[in-house]
Write a protein that holds these residues in place. Structure first.
Motif, PDB file in Angstrom:
ATOM      1  N   ALA A  10       0.184  -1.362   0.125  1.00  0.00           N
ATOM      2  CA  ALA A  10      -0.016  -0.205   0.007  1.00  0.00           C
ATOM      3  C   ALA A  10       1.404   1.332  -0.510  1.00  0.00           C
ATOM      4  CB  ALA A  10      -0.759   0.093   0.893  1.00  0.00           C
ATOM      5  N   ASN A  11       2.142   1.756   0.722  1.00  0.00           N
ATOM      6  CA  ASN A  11       2.985   2.176   0.757  1.00  0.00           C
ATOM      7  C   ASN A  11       4.016   2.512   1.521  1.00  0.00           C
ATOM      8  OD1 ASN A  11       4.660   4.186   1.331  1.00  0.00           O
ATOM      9  ND2 ASN A  11       2.416   5.920   1.638  1.00  0.00           N
ATOM     10  N   CYS A  38      -6.129  -7.114  -0.479  1.00  0.00           N
ATOM     11  CA  CYS A  38      -5.240  -6.450   0.154  1.00  0.00           C
ATOM     12  C   CYS A  38      -5.427  -7.128   1.338  1.00  0.00           C
ATOM     13  CB  CYS A  38      -6.014  -5.305   0.509  1.00  0.00           C
ATOM     14  SG  CYS A  38      -4.669  -4.162   0.883  1.00  0.00           S
ATOM     15  N   TYR A  39      -4.330  -7.469   2.290  1.00  0.00           N
ATOM     16  CA  TYR A  39      -4.325  -8.769   2.931  1.00  0.00           C
ATOM     17  C   TYR A  39      -3.809  -7.061   4.501  1.00  0.00           C
ATOM     18  CZ  TYR A  39       0.411  -9.949   1.289  1.00  0.00           C
ATOM     19  OH  TYR A  39       1.591  -9.650   1.019  1.00  0.00           O
ATOM     20  N   GLN A  40      -3.473  -7.746   5.893  1.00  0.00           N
ATOM     21  CA  GLN A  40      -2.979  -7.466   7.044  1.00  0.00           C
ATOM     22  C   GLN A  40      -1.379  -7.875   6.989  1.00  0.00           C
ATOM     23  OE1 GLN A  40      -5.616  -7.622  10.596  1.00  0.00           O
ATOM     24  NE2 GLN A  40      -4.127  -6.773  11.930  1.00  0.00           N
ATOM     25  N   ALA A  42      -3.198 -13.483   3.190  1.00  0.00           N
ATOM     26  CA  ALA A  42      -2.989 -13.497   1.595  1.00  0.00           C
ATOM     27  C   ALA A  42      -3.219 -15.041   1.234  1.00  0.00           C
ATOM     28  CB  ALA A  42      -1.332 -13.380   1.664  1.00  0.00           C
ATOM     29  N   ASN A  43      -2.768 -15.858   1.817  1.00  0.00           N
ATOM     30  CA  ASN A  43      -3.677 -16.888   1.001  1.00  0.00           C
ATOM     31  C   ASN A  43      -4.862 -16.840   1.008  1.00  0.00           C
ATOM     32  OD1 ASN A  43      -1.108 -18.010   0.311  1.00  0.00           O
ATOM     33  ND2 ASN A  43      -0.677 -19.111   1.811  1.00  0.00           N
ATOM     34  N   ALA A  44      -5.764 -16.812   1.470  1.00  0.00           N
ATOM     35  CA  ALA A  44      -6.990 -16.549   2.085  1.00  0.00           C
ATOM     36  C   ALA A  44      -7.557 -15.668   0.563  1.00  0.00           C
ATOM     37  CB  ALA A  44      -7.626 -15.517   2.430  1.00  0.00           C
ATOM     38  N   TYR A  52      -0.920  -4.305   3.284  1.00  0.00           N
ATOM     39  CA  TYR A  52      -1.591  -2.911   4.001  1.00  0.00           C
ATOM     40  C   TYR A  52       0.033  -3.326   5.615  1.00  0.00           C
ATOM     41  CZ  TYR A  52      -3.813   0.767   5.848  1.00  0.00           C
ATOM     42  OH  TYR A  52      -3.482   1.936   6.813  1.00  0.00           O
ATOM     43  N   THR A  53       0.551  -2.206   5.127  1.00  0.00           N
ATOM     44  CA  THR A  53       1.515  -2.246   6.271  1.00  0.00           C
ATOM     45  C   THR A  53       1.801  -0.802   6.380  1.00  0.00           C
ATOM     46  OG1 THR A  53       3.556  -2.758   7.158  1.00  0.00           O
ATOM     47  CG2 THR A  53       3.516  -2.549   4.706  1.00  0.00           C
TER      48      THR A  53
END
Length: 437
Positions: free
Chosen positions: A28-29, A234-236, A258-260, A272-273
């Motif tokens: 994300a950034n 987009c995953y955590q 991510a695999n979900a 997303y971090t």
């Protein structure tokens, strides 16, 4: 053994100009969200962070939330290093969410023209999580204007996840929002995010067995598939310190989230971090999950050629996931629906079934448990040859010949991809190549 070379083609919304050739992995950034240009040290740290993210294996960097000065610092660095950017400038176009609208005068076309010299810019960030009718309509207009100005670039947007509006959408009203989003915006790609670890309702014991993310994934997957739009997720990527309900955060949680997305047919993943998990916040160098995520992204790149050729037909979970959830009604596929399996799934094992354009059938197996490895045994509906798509190089290798049972081992949060072929046929392997003819 016969080896088949099969063509795959670029994918994209048939009503939009942009096309996707390969699996995309973005962040994300590459710097702290909302980073302002304070001094040369800040700029130097951001330049180092861009290099860290490219070394990690991300092939797309968003300038989400970045100030215009830091956004251009990211652009200049990516241009020098050969990276690709989705460019956002909230002082000139677009907005973030329903209330946090930063741009009052939309100068998207001016911004596109002013940045046309940068080869690294692969797309423009139209709007983040539009919700009102006015925002949805404006986002659709921006996408149309962008593709007329630069049809080869991605006009990017992302939908709101249900947990931002849980009190309104826990009764099943999320699906109508996604339908309205997809019909009004008609996006080039249908993307949404979900960051559940530590969110209200999360518990260590239940892990994500009670998480509405699984409902959202199915809602968005179906909406995208119905309209032939690429599905993105987009995953955590780290622990959020503003979340109150999680004391710990581990890398297998990242991998499982991510695999979900992949399980549900996503052809892009965004991490997303906020400048901790993947990148060191003090230096811009390697973060605490650098090595593990570098390995994961390398594996997804190898699987990506096959993933881009597949279409998800259904996702099936074991009985421990959302057993009494009204929201899941109508979204849940069962083992009776499966074309490949019979019997019961093991605890915290989810599977999905996919096909390619030639009728070849694939099975994904996900270990949703992010604390424990899993040994699984799945009963096939017919005797089959089973090929594992190797994450080391993307090649298909025969794992079981003429078998009625598929067995395997998965690390915590890991996923495996298999092709399942009837045992009545002669064994063959499959490889895909990108064709634009």
């Amino acid at each position: 053994m016969k080896h088949k070379m099969l063509a795959r083609y670029p994918i994209g919304n048939p009503r939009r100009a942009w096309r996707q050739d390969n699996f995309l992995l973005s962040i994300a950034n590459p710097g702290p969200i909302g980073l302002e240009y304070k001094d040369e040290w800040t700029a130097k740290k951001t330049r180092r962070a861009v290099k860290t993210c490219l070394d990690l294996g991300f092939n797309l960097l968003d300038t989400c939330w970045a100030s215009p000065e830091m956004g251009m610092e990211i652009v200049r660095t990516a241009e020098a290093l050969g990276g690709k950017i989705i460019y956002q400038n909230l002082k000139r176009f677009g907005g973030m969410g329903e209330a946090n609208v930063f741009c009052k005068t939309n100068d998207l076309i001016g911004a596109i023209r002013d940045t046309a010299q940068w080869n690294c810019i692969a797309g423009y960030y139209m709007w983040d999580e539009p919700t009102t009718d006015e925002q949805l309509a404006e986002t659709g207009r921006m996408i149309t204007a962008c593709e007329k100005e630069r049809p080869g670039l991605l006009p990017f947007t992302v939908a709101l996840p249900s947990y931002h509006r849980l009190t309104r959408w826990e009764d099943g009203a999320y699906a109508p929002y996604i339908e309205r989003f997809a019909d009004t915006v008609d996006p080039a790609q249908l993307s949404f995010d979900y960051y559940p670890i530590g969110l209200r309702g999360y518990t260590e014991a239940a892990q994500l067995d009670d998480c509405l993310m699984w409902c959202d994934l199915e809602v968005v997957r179906r909406a995208a598939q119905k309209r032939s739009i690429p599905f993105w997720f987009c995953y955590q990527g780290q622990k959020f310190h503003f979340y109150k309900y999680a004391e710990r955060f581990t890398y297998p949680m990242v991998r499982m989230l991510a695999n979900a997305g992949i399980l549900h047919g996503a052809v892009q993943l965004t991490c997303y971090t906020e400048f901790e998990g993947m990148v060191d916040p003090e230096t811009g160098g390697e973060g605490i999950y650098f090595a593990e995520h570098q390995r994961f992204l390398r594996e997804i790149r190898e699987l990506g050629n096959t993933l881009m050729a597949l279409s998800c037909r259904r996702v099936i979970h074991d009985d421990s996931l959302l057993p009494d959830c009204a929201y899941m009604q109508g979204l849940r596929a069962t083992m009776e629906d499966s074309e490949l399996l019979t019997g019961k799934l093991p605890l915290r094992i989810s599977v999905s079934e996919h096909t390619d354009a030639y009728g070849n059938r694939y099975l994904m197996v996900l270990n949703r448990d992010y604390d424990r490895d899993a040994h699984f045994s799945l009963t096939l509906k017919e005797r089959s040859h089973v090929y594992r798509v190797d994450a080391a190089d993307g090649e298909q290798r025969l794992s079981f010949m003429d078998t009625a049972v598929l067995t395997g081992h998965l690390e915590a949060g890991a996923l495996s991809l298999y092709r399942v072929q009837s045992a009545t046929e002669e064994p063959f392997t499959v490889e895909y190549y990108l064709s634009k003819d």
